[in-house]
Design a protein around this motif. Structure first.
Motif, PDB file in Angstrom:
ATOM      1  N   TYR A 191       0.849  -1.211   0.000  1.00  0.00           N
ATOM      2  CA  TYR A 191       0.000   0.000   0.000  1.00  0.00           C
ATOM      3  C   TYR A 191       0.878   1.252   0.000  1.00  0.00           C
ATOM      4  O   TYR A 191       0.672   2.173  -0.800  1.00  0.00           O
ATOM      5  CB  TYR A 191      -0.882  -0.030   1.246  1.00  0.00           C
ATOM      6  CG  TYR A 191      -2.106   0.851   1.202  1.00  0.00           C
ATOM      7  CD1 TYR A 191      -3.344   0.334   0.810  1.00  0.00           C
ATOM      8  CD2 TYR A 191      -2.050   2.176   1.585  1.00  0.00           C
ATOM      9  CE1 TYR A 191      -4.482   1.121   0.805  1.00  0.00           C
ATOM     10  CE2 TYR A 191      -3.182   2.983   1.581  1.00  0.00           C
ATOM     11  CZ  TYR A 191      -4.408   2.448   1.192  1.00  0.00           C
ATOM     12  OH  TYR A 191      -5.536   3.240   1.190  1.00  0.00           O
ATOM     13  N   THR A 223      -4.991   6.047  -6.492  1.00  0.00           N
ATOM     14  CA  THR A 223      -3.917   6.202  -5.498  1.00  0.00           C
ATOM     15  C   THR A 223      -4.180   7.415  -4.616  1.00  0.00           C
ATOM     16  O   THR A 223      -3.952   7.373  -3.402  1.00  0.00           O
ATOM     17  CB  THR A 223      -2.554   6.322  -6.197  1.00  0.00           C
ATOM     18  OG1 THR A 223      -2.325   5.158  -6.997  1.00  0.00           O
ATOM     19  CG2 THR A 223      -1.427   6.456  -5.179  1.00  0.00           C
ATOM     20  N   ALA A 239      -6.641   6.332  -2.202  1.00  0.00           N
ATOM     21  CA  ALA A 239      -6.015   5.464  -1.200  1.00  0.00           C
ATOM     22  C   ALA A 239      -5.266   6.291  -0.156  1.00  0.00           C
ATOM     23  O   ALA A 239      -5.299   5.981   1.047  1.00  0.00           O
ATOM     24  CB  ALA A 239      -5.059   4.481  -1.880  1.00  0.00           C
ATOM     25  N   GLU A 285      -7.825   7.854   2.196  1.00  0.00           N
ATOM     26  CA  GLU A 285      -8.307   6.872   3.176  1.00  0.00           C
ATOM     27  C   GLU A 285      -7.299   6.669   4.301  1.00  0.00           C
ATOM     28  O   GLU A 285      -7.669   6.607   5.486  1.00  0.00           O
ATOM     29  CB  GLU A 285      -8.568   5.523   2.494  1.00  0.00           C
ATOM     30  CG  GLU A 285      -9.860   5.441   1.725  1.00  0.00           C
ATOM     31  CD  GLU A 285     -10.170   4.009   1.349  1.00  0.00           C
ATOM     32  OE1 GLU A 285     -10.878   3.337   2.123  1.00  0.00           O
ATOM     33  OE2 GLU A 285      -9.698   3.562   0.292  1.00  0.00           O
ATOM     34  N   PHE A 300     -10.286   0.712   2.403  1.00  0.00           N
ATOM     35  CA  PHE A 300      -9.017   0.344   1.779  1.00  0.00           C
ATOM     36  C   PHE A 300      -9.201  -0.644   0.632  1.00  0.00           C
ATOM     37  O   PHE A 300      -8.519  -1.668   0.537  1.00  0.00           O
ATOM     38  CB  PHE A 300      -8.050  -0.216   2.840  1.00  0.00           C
ATOM     39  CG  PHE A 300      -7.773   0.760   3.957  1.00  0.00           C
ATOM     40  CD1 PHE A 300      -7.012   1.895   3.730  1.00  0.00           C
ATOM     41  CD2 PHE A 300      -8.290   0.550   5.224  1.00  0.00           C
ATOM     42  CE1 PHE A 300      -6.771   2.805   4.757  1.00  0.00           C
ATOM     43  CE2 PHE A 300      -8.054   1.448   6.257  1.00  0.00           C
ATOM     44  CZ  PHE A 300      -7.289   2.580   6.029  1.00  0.00           C
ATOM     45  N   TYR A 358      -7.200   0.917  -3.654  1.00  0.00           N
ATOM     46  CA  TYR A 358      -5.797   0.757  -4.057  1.00  0.00           C
ATOM     47  C   TYR A 358      -5.621  -0.442  -4.985  1.00  0.00           C
ATOM     48  O   TYR A 358      -4.678  -0.483  -5.791  1.00  0.00           O
ATOM     49  CB  TYR A 358      -4.909   0.629  -2.818  1.00  0.00           C
ATOM     50  CG  TYR A 358      -4.763  -0.784  -2.287  1.00  0.00           C
ATOM     51  CD1 TYR A 358      -3.633  -1.539  -2.582  1.00  0.00           C
ATOM     52  CD2 TYR A 358      -5.760  -1.382  -1.511  1.00  0.00           C
ATOM     53  CE1 TYR A 358      -3.491  -2.840  -2.106  1.00  0.00           C
ATOM     54  CE2 TYR A 358      -5.629  -2.670  -1.029  1.00  0.00           C
ATOM     55  CZ  TYR A 358      -4.497  -3.400  -1.330  1.00  0.00           C
ATOM     56  OH  TYR A 358      -4.362  -4.684  -0.874  1.00  0.00           O
TER      57      TYR A 358
END
Length: 602
Positions: A272, A463, A466, A469, A523, A526
């Motif tokens: 990640y 991204t 992500a 988040e 999540f 991603y």
């Protein structure tokens, strides 16, 4: 003005353009037989409750019965739902779908004892069972994965409490869904012809792609004006879902909500973090893209409402369905003779439902139960985008075909983490094939624009999501307040960072998070970016290495869910624990951006 042609009824569509769901059930009567059979199997499985520790054969029988029930339920639901998707006004298949859903709920409840009871078997007993009963060998990965989860499984009483809290935990998402889809109303604007048109979720994308900048601007500000009226409520629902994620992570003894979310796929946090770090390090590529967009649209200032406007004008590229089939077959030829053969069978043997008809479900998907070939739903409109959709969905279908053919039922489904890899490989191969043969400057620009937009939306944008988040979960985990103002400030700064100095980051974009449903599935986004990057790296290997890379890729397609997703990708030749695949993908983006800039200058 020519009157729009009426959609045909289902009966008016020629059979050659319809999928053959008879390959699942020859008749509704056969569906009914399986519907009556499933509860009998559940009864057999329930008879083993409390007996799994007694002997290896009991455990093996229980796992076999679970698989049999799963296969039947998969067939029942997919057949009913796909029949309904042919024509959603058909009451017969509405009823069959509802019955399948209700039966599945009953079965889930009746079989819920299985996982806790397996986890309660002492490890040394489980090892002995695997030695005594050869049939358990196929379940080795499944049982090992259950054992991996054991540290995060609570006592029986605590698990019951968490299960009972499950419905309550869905409340933030359900509230958001009702607000977003039922209660929110959007203003009316004037379209390109000066006619009144109400903004809706369905119309938003089309209006934002309008060549008329006034329409785009009015749509953008109109949509977000509605969200602003509910911004405090929407901030509260997002705040609640973040706290929910943290609560469940802490209760299950995970260090953070992010680690709790990644645990299911056995993905380390570095994957990640690598994604965010690597994309951020090359944000200059996105800034170049924004600068080019500004130039091609001939604007003094580029605003957020200009991001979806077509950069290449006056390209009409019609592709009849028969031509698209040949185009896709030729584009995917690098994947080898066996892939070509199966793909050709798919085009000829009733895998695909091609054209729109009255009542048919919109959009496109690939689906199908274990034990039959996969299916693809299209609504083909003779546009180049439809060719890419065909290649994309056949990527999913071929992945399912090979997984179902080579794996036992329990490992026949691949995870979401790798789900977009095969579809994106196909789209990328199609792009490369078309670029290799296309000399027309405008069409080349159109193709490159299509790819750059896919990349922007899937790698850079997801991204950014992500990173948002991670930031909002981290804020609450650090004991800080996640206020409306904090959400806006975090989101605004991310847009400034990602889009760069040539983009006017309008204040209204600060509330965009309020309309993104993915943030209620923690999540998750991603995986779009990692999947796209992995696919891009795989295509480069296929084109540079040839057969060895093809063989590794086909092994990946055949592996289903027989290992953790990162391990499956490693076997294909892509290590997502390293930033390299993302860097490779960004290199491709930069190369195509170079050509687009050259063509623009020319």
């Amino acid at each position: 003005m020519e009157k729009e042609k009426a959609l045909p009824t289902r009966q008016q569509v020629p059979d050659q353009f319809k999928w053959k769901l008879e390959d699942i059930y020859r008749s509704d009567g056969d569906w009914e037989k399986d519907y009556q059979e499933a509860p009998k199997l559940v009864e057999q499985l329930s008879g083993l409750k409390g007996k799994l520790q007694e002997k290896a054969l009991n455990l093996f029988k229980a796992l076999q019965l679970q698989d049999q029930i799963g296969q039947i339920m998969e067939k029942l639901f997919t057949y009913a739902r796909m029949r309904r998707d042919e024509d959603n006004t058909n009451a017969t298949y509405q009823a069959l779908t509802d019955r399948a859903v209700a039966l599945n709920t009953q079965i889930a409840s009746a079989t819920s004892f299985l996982t806790p009871e397996i986890l309660a078997i002492p490890e040394e007993v489980l090892k002995r069972f695997q030695q005594e009963e050869q049939g358990l060998n196929v379940y080795r990965f499944f049982l090992d994965d259950l054992k991996r989860q054991k540290a995060h499984v609570l006592s029986e009483g605590e698990e019951i409490i968490l299960a009972q809290a499950g419905e309550i935990s869905q409340a933030p998402g359900q509230i958001f869904t009702m607000l977003n889809n039922a209660d929110l109303t959007f203003p009316t604007i004037k379209d390109e012809e000066g006619k009144e048109i109400e903004i809706t979720h369905g119309r938003f994308s089309r209006l934002m792609e309008s060549r008329d900048r006034r329409v785009r601007k009015d749509t953008f500000h109109g949509l977000y004006s509605s969200y602003k009226k509910l911004e405090n409520t929407l901030a509260s629902t997002l705040n609640s879902v973040v706290k929910r994620d943290i609560f469940f992570a802490r209760v299950r003894k995970f260090p953070s909500a992010l680690e709790g979310s990644l645990f299911g796929d056995n993905v380390p946090v570095q994957v990640y973090d690598n994604l965010i770090r690597t994309v951020r390090a090359q944000n200059s590529a996105m800034h170049r893209y924004v600068r080019l967009r500004k130039k091609l649209l001939d604007l003094d200032q580029l605003h957020m409402y200009d991001i979806y406007a077509p950069m290449v004008r006056d390209v009409e590229w019609k592709v009849p369905y028969a031509d698209s089939v040949e185009m896709v077959k030729k584009a995917l030829a690098p994947l080898g003779a066996d892939y070509e053969r199966v793909l050709a069978d798919g085009f000829q043997q009733g895998w695909i439902d091609v054209y729109e008809n009255k009542g048919k479900t919109s959009g496109a998907y690939s689906w199908g139960p274990f034990g039959t070939h996969p299916y693809v739903l299209l609504n083909y409109q003779d546009q180049l985008n439809d060719v890419f959709t065909l290649a994309h969905e056949m990527g999913h279908a071929m992945h399912s075909y090979y997984s179902h053919k080579e794996q036992p039922y329990i490992y026949s489904q691949y995870t979401i983490f790798v789900a977009e890899v095969a579809s994106t490989v196909n789209e990328t191969l199609l792009t490369n094939y078309l670029l290799d043969k296309e000399q027309d400057r405008a069409k080349r620009m159109y193709l490159i624009n299509h790819y750059l937009e896919q990349f922007r939306g899937t790698v850079f944008r997801q991204t950014m999501f992500a990173e948002f988040e991670k930031a909002i979960h981290g804020k609450i985990e650090a004991g800080e307040a996640l206020t409306l103002q904090a959400l806006k400030e975090i989101y605004h700064k991310l847009n400034v960072d990602y889009y760069g100095p040539d983009m006017i980051v309008d204040e209204d974009i600060d509330i965009e998070w309020a309309r993104i449903p993915h943030f209620y599935n923690n999540f998750y986004v991603y995986k779009y970016a990692t999947g796209f990057s992995a696919a891009t790296a795989l295509v480069q290997k296929i084109q540079s290495e040839g057969q060895p890379a093809v063989d590794r890729y086909l092994t990946f397609l055949k592996s289903g869910g027989s290992d953790y997703p990162l391990e499956l990708l490693k076997k294909a030749g892509v290590d997502m624990t390293s930033p390299q695949p993302i860097e490779q993908a960004l290199t491709v983006f930069n190369k195509l951006l170079d050509e687009m800039e050259t063509l623009t200058a020319g």
